[in-house]
Structure formats: structure tokens, C-alpha cells
Scaffold this motif. Structure first.
Motif, PDB file in Angstrom:
ATOM      1  N   LYS A 175       0.990  -1.132   0.035  1.00 60.32           N
ATOM      2  CA  LYS A 175       0.130   0.028   0.220  1.00 60.32           C
ATOM      3  C   LYS A 175       0.860   1.215   0.034  1.00 60.32           C
ATOM      4  CE  LYS A 175      -3.735  -0.279   2.698  1.00 60.32           C
ATOM      5  NZ  LYS A 175      -4.713  -0.225   1.597  1.00 60.32           N
ATOM      6  N   LYS A 176       0.395   2.053  -0.793  1.00 58.54           N
ATOM      7  CA  LYS A 176       1.324   3.502  -0.988  1.00 58.54           C
ATOM      8  C   LYS A 176       0.534   4.559  -0.462  1.00 58.54           C
ATOM      9  CE  LYS A 176       4.643   2.396  -4.691  1.00 58.54           C
ATOM     10  NZ  LYS A 176       5.400   2.986  -5.903  1.00 58.54           N
ATOM     11  N   CYS A 177       1.257   5.580   0.106  1.00 65.14           N
ATOM     12  CA  CYS A 177       0.578   6.768   0.665  1.00 65.14           C
ATOM     13  C   CYS A 177      -0.012   7.642  -0.513  1.00 65.14           C
ATOM     14  CB  CYS A 177       1.685   7.561   1.300  1.00 65.14           C
ATOM     15  SG  CYS A 177       0.930   9.364   2.019  1.00 65.14           S
ATOM     16  N   PRO A 178      -1.145   8.123  -0.648  1.00 62.19           N
ATOM     17  CA  PRO A 178      -1.628   8.693  -1.853  1.00 62.19           C
ATOM     18  C   PRO A 178      -1.064  10.379  -1.756  1.00 62.19           C
ATOM     19  CG  PRO A 178      -3.164   8.464  -0.058  1.00 62.19           C
ATOM     20  CD  PRO A 178      -2.250   7.870   0.352  1.00 62.19           C
ATOM     21  N   LEU A 184       2.759   2.755   3.179  1.00 63.51           N
ATOM     22  CA  LEU A 184       1.870   2.642   4.283  1.00 63.51           C
ATOM     23  C   LEU A 184       2.394   1.490   5.085  1.00 63.51           C
ATOM     24  CD1 LEU A 184      -1.464   3.984   2.961  1.00 63.51           C
ATOM     25  CD2 LEU A 184       0.137   5.200   4.134  1.00 63.51           C
ATOM     26  N   ARG A 185       2.345   1.465   6.269  1.00 61.48           N
ATOM     27  CA  ARG A 185       2.702   0.332   7.139  1.00 61.48           C
ATOM     28  C   ARG A 185       1.636   0.268   8.262  1.00 61.48           C
ATOM     29  NH1 ARG A 185       8.034  -1.779   7.089  1.00 61.48           N
ATOM     30  NH2 ARG A 185       8.277  -2.134   4.876  1.00 61.48           N
ATOM     31  N   LYS A 186       1.205  -0.934   8.558  1.00 58.29           N
ATOM     32  CA  LYS A 186       0.320  -1.210   9.597  1.00 58.29           C
ATOM     33  C   LYS A 186       0.995  -1.066  11.023  1.00 58.29           C
ATOM     34  CE  LYS A 186      -2.593  -4.434   8.932  1.00 58.29           C
ATOM     35  NZ  LYS A 186      -3.102  -5.853   8.922  1.00 58.29           N
ATOM     36  N   ARG A 187       0.219  -0.043  11.622  1.00 58.22           N
ATOM     37  CA  ARG A 187       0.650   0.384  13.197  1.00 58.22           C
ATOM     38  C   ARG A 187      -0.644   0.222  13.960  1.00 58.22           C
ATOM     39  NH1 ARG A 187       5.443   3.306  12.063  1.00 58.22           N
ATOM     40  NH2 ARG A 187       5.459   4.163   9.957  1.00 58.22           N
ATOM     41  N   SER A 188      -0.292   0.043  15.295  1.00 59.63           N
ATOM     42  CA  SER A 188      -1.133   0.093  16.334  1.00 59.63           C
ATOM     43  C   SER A 188      -1.279   1.372  17.135  1.00 59.63           C
ATOM     44  CB  SER A 188      -0.803  -1.019  17.227  1.00 59.63           C
ATOM     45  OG  SER A 188      -0.809  -2.224  16.711  1.00 59.63           O
TER      46      SER A 188
END
Length: 208
Positions: A175-178, A184-188
Motif C-alpha cells: 500500500k502506498k501513501c496517496p 503505508l505500514r500497519k501500526r497500532s
């Protein structure tokens, strides 16, 4: 045009350039080189010398960065700049000092091979330049000196161009930042998991 900096540290507010190199590439081959040590006008910390091997004695008679930067900008002209981690590191020093000495920003487009590697080699745990060199079987001797890193980056970039032409299934799912184009990385967070841009804090884009 591939370039690299060595500095007294990682802060573009507090640290200075001690070496800058660039290689001009035509059809995948290096055709010209620019490289010089720089007198930073401040002592080089021990930890920085431990990384790049550059000491105070080595730069004592070197030119200051104002003249070096002018020559560097003449060498690169309006070429697209390529480098590893230049989005968050090298370009910040170049832009800061272009404003400091010449009162202007640098308008060159640029490509960050770190972002490319994270996009097209998501299976790798680490994406440092030496990690990519090891992955592709490229000689990493002399790493952390600017000219050697330029030559290494050039070889890595040629390999990444092939990855871009024929991306893996894993790369297609990245996934890329628009907003900025970074990963884009999954974060909590406080309210659960979310997607966050790896350019944070420069880019604060998030996605549920």
C-alpha cells in the motif's frame, strides 16, 4: 545522477556535511564522477568517524561546503537525483545549505532507492543499502564512504528497475501513501490498528 553525503551526525539542524559524491550514469554505466571531502567547521564526533572513517585530520585542509555545494550543483545540473534514504536525510542537508548559502531551494526531482526497495522487496526484513547489496550479490566493501556508496547505489538501482518492470505478487500488494508516495505500514494506536505513512512526521497521512 546518483549522490551521497557523509555528515557529522544525523541532525540537519545541528550537523554538517563532511563528504559529498555523485556519479553521472548513462545507459546504466557510470560516465563521470564528483567527489570531495568537506571541512565542516566543527569537530567530527567519534561516533561519526566510527561509521564513515572520516577524521578531523582528513578534512583539515578541505574546502568548506559553500564552494563545494556550488560545484556540486553545477555538476548535477537539472538531472534527476537518485540516492538511498535521500528523502529523509541527504536532501534535507542539500536543501538547508542551498537556502543558507544561496537563498534558494533545489528544484531537482529525485528518486529514493530506500522507498523503491520497501515497495518492490517487501519480503526483506531490512532495506539498508548494505542489505540490498548483500541480497543482489553486490560488493559492499568501502560502505559509508560517499563515492563507494554512490557506486553501490547505482548497481542496486539497476536491479530495482528490473523489479519495477516485473513486480512480485508481494510487491503488488504493498500500500502506498496517496499524498507522498511512500509506503503505508500497519501500526497500532489508541483506537486499534491503522495504516500510517513511513514518511511520518513529514507526512501524517493515516488510513483505517
Amino acid at each position: 545522477m546518483i549522490f551521497d553525503l557523509e555528515t557529522t551526525g544525523t541532525s540537519c539542524q545541528l550537523d554538517e556535511v563532511v563528504e559529498i559524491s555523485a556519479v553521472k550514469v548513462v545507459s546504466g554505466e557510470i560516465v563521470d564522477e564528483f567527489s570531495t571531502l568537506v571541512n565542516p567547521g566543527m569537530p567530527i564526533p567519534y561516533y561519526a568517524s566510527e561509521v564513515n572513517g572520516i577524521t578531523d585530520d582528513m578534512v583539515a585542509d578541505s574546502p568548506t561546503f559553500e564552494g563545494v555545494l556550488r560545484n556540486f550543483l553545477e555538476f548535477v545540473g537539472d538531472a534527476v537525483l537518485v540516492g538511498h534514504n535521500i528523502h529523509t536525510f541527504d536532501m534535507k542537508f542539500i536543501q538547508r545549505d542551498a537556502q543558507r548559502y544561496f537563498g534558494k531551494s533545489i528544484g531537482n526531482d529525485y528518486i529514493d532507492t530506500l522507498q523503491l526497495a520497501r515497495t518492490y522487496l517487501p519480503q526483506l526484513r531490512h532495506h539498508r543499502l548494505v542489505d540490498l547489496a548483500d541480497y543482489y550479490g553486490i560488493d559492499a566493501e568501502g560502505a559509508h564512504r560517499a563515492l563507494n556508496d554512490c557506486r553501490m547505489t547505482q548497481q542496486v538501482f539497476e536491479k530495482l528497475r528490473l523489479e519495477m518492470e516485473n513486480p512480485s505478487d508481494a510487491a503488488k500488494k504493498v500500500k502506498k501513501c496517496p499524498r507522498c508516495g511512500n509506503i503505508l505500514r500497519k501500526r497500532s494506536g489508541k483506537y486499534g490498528e491503522f495504516w500510517g505513512c513511513m514518511s511520518y512526521p513529514e507526512c501524517k497521512y493515516t488510513q483505517k
